[in-house]
Design an enzyme around this catalytic site. Structure first.
Site, PDB file in Angstrom:
ATOM      1  N   THR A  95       0.834  -1.206   0.000  1.00 32.46           N
ATOM      2  CA  THR A  95       0.000   0.000   0.000  1.00 32.46           C
ATOM      3  C   THR A  95       0.862   1.246   0.000  1.00 32.46           C
ATOM      4  O   THR A  95       0.553   2.222  -0.684  1.00 32.46           O
ATOM      5  CB  THR A  95      -0.929   0.021   1.238  1.00 32.46           C
ATOM      6  OG1 THR A  95      -1.596  -1.222   1.301  1.00 32.46           O
ATOM      7  CG2 THR A  95      -1.931   1.148   1.176  1.00 32.46           C
ATOM      8  N   TYR A 149       8.626  -0.119   6.763  1.00 35.30           N
ATOM      9  CA  TYR A 149       7.925   1.168   6.666  1.00 35.30           C
ATOM     10  C   TYR A 149       8.900   2.257   6.230  1.00 35.30           C
ATOM     11  O   TYR A 149       8.609   3.069   5.345  1.00 35.30           O
ATOM     12  CB  TYR A 149       7.306   1.502   8.029  1.00 35.30           C
ATOM     13  CG  TYR A 149       6.493   2.773   8.021  1.00 35.30           C
ATOM     14  CD1 TYR A 149       5.283   2.833   7.344  1.00 35.30           C
ATOM     15  CD2 TYR A 149       6.930   3.916   8.692  1.00 35.30           C
ATOM     16  CE1 TYR A 149       4.535   3.996   7.330  1.00 35.30           C
ATOM     17  CE2 TYR A 149       6.186   5.080   8.686  1.00 35.30           C
ATOM     18  CZ  TYR A 149       4.990   5.117   8.001  1.00 35.30           C
ATOM     19  OH  TYR A 149       4.253   6.268   7.979  1.00 35.30           O
TER      20      TYR A 149
END
Ligand code: UDP
Length: 323
Positions: A95, A149
């Site tokens: 995403t 991340y």
């Protein structure tokens, strides 16, 4: 102005939307309510200058249509929160990378200025504090999910710089531990939210490790102001900015402060990292922004100190917090 906010139902996004609407802009939000909440934007629904689309930023044709209609794009939609990233590394990578490809790609096709929300995770576990925007990044191995991340956001930033090299006006904001009303213990501000919840429930306040790790907690109003400035100031295009408060606080100090401000009887206990994150977790020991560049170029200055910000956040929690 007409503005698109991806992730506009999220903790930071919904506050940004509020400020944009208050200043008279027309605001489009796309959010799939994965970590965002309808409660964060409920009071905007039905207003003539507000439109909410419940969908994912991975929906390329939709994002394209939305970008075509606006003057400026704030791209905040992402899988956020260390716990989420550790639990679902695939979603975090996919995403956060693919979503940014879609959003910045659409901004580029329609030639719209974009502000990319990035993170202090970019610096990883570097011990050279304060972090300057052009400092080296220090990350652990790819087998440790936490760093995914940071990697994903770094790729997002590379896209932003690459589009800027093609002439697109783009700016990057790197947030430092934002907290405030609407914070969510599942995602953003997890430590502040966890401690407030525990303190108000009279449960033990769980400090990971020895509590000497530090963060610079940034009140939401300051986070939003920095974000808006990055969208407004022409001289900021093509650059990344640390958006944060530069007062460093240890997690143990934070626990004590929240205990005092909530007048809680909770005990503060030290628990191993593994009890929360599972095996093989790596933490950032100190995280402090240099805010020189944001001050000089954007005119950014944090205004709300930690005690005041926590007081406001605790007051919101007591009155309006819903799980
Ligand atoms: N932390 C803690 N207790 C909690 C939640 C988090 O001691 O209940 C610690 C966490 O291990 C880290 C710091 O607080 O050292 C900040 O964690 P958070 O998830 O809020 O954000 P990070 O800055 O790590 O992205």
């Amino acid at each position: 102005m007409k503005v698109l906010v991806t992730g506009g139902a999220g903790y930071i996004g919904s506050h940004l939307v509020e400020t944009l609407l208050t200043r008279g802009d027309e605001v489009f939000v796309i959010d799939n309510l994965s970590t965002g909440k309808i409660a964060n934007i409920q009071h905007q629904i039905g207003k003539p200058r507000f439109r909410f689309v419940n969908d994912t930023i991975l929906n390329e044709s939709l994002v394209d249509r939305l970008a075509a209609q606006v003057d400026l794009v704030y791209h905040l939609a992402a899988v956020v929160g260390v716990k989420y990233v550790v639990q679902d590394p695939l979603a975090a990578v996919y995403t956060n990378v693919r979503g940014t490809e879609v959003v910045l790609g659409a901004a580029f096709r329609h030639w719209k200025k974009a502000v990319l929300a990035s993170s202090s995770e970019i610096y990883g576990k570097s011990d050279k504090v304060p972090f300057h925007e052009e400092d080296d990044r220090v990350l652990g191995p790819t087998s440790i999910p936490r760093w995914s991340y940071s990697m994903a956001k770094a790729i997002d930033e590379l896209y932003a710089y690459a589009y800027h090299a093609k002439g697109l006006p783009v700016a990057i904001v790197r947030y430092f531990n934002s907290y405030g009303p609407r914070l969510d213990e599942r995602g953003y501000s997890s430590v502040v939210a966890n401690f407030i919840r525990q303190a108000l429930a009279g449960e033990p306040i769980t400090v990971h490790g020895d509590g000497s790790q530090t963060r610079c907690f940034t009140y939401m109003d300051d986070t939003v102001r920095g974000t808006l400035l990055a969208g407004e100031v022409k001289a900021g295009e093509g650059q990344a900015f640390n958006i944060g408060n530069n007062r460093e606080t240890s997690i143990l100090e934070l626990a004590k402060l929240i205990k005092r401000l909530t007048r809680s009887d909770s005990k503060i206990i030290l628990v191993p990292y593994e009890s929360y994150y599972g095996e093989g977790f790596e933490d950032t020991r100190r995280r402090v922004p240099s805010i020189e560049r944001a001050r000089k170029v954007l005119g950014f200055k944090p205004k709300v100190d930690l005690s005041e910000g926590l007081r406001r956040t605790i007051a919101w929690w007591r009155k309006d917090h819903r799980r």
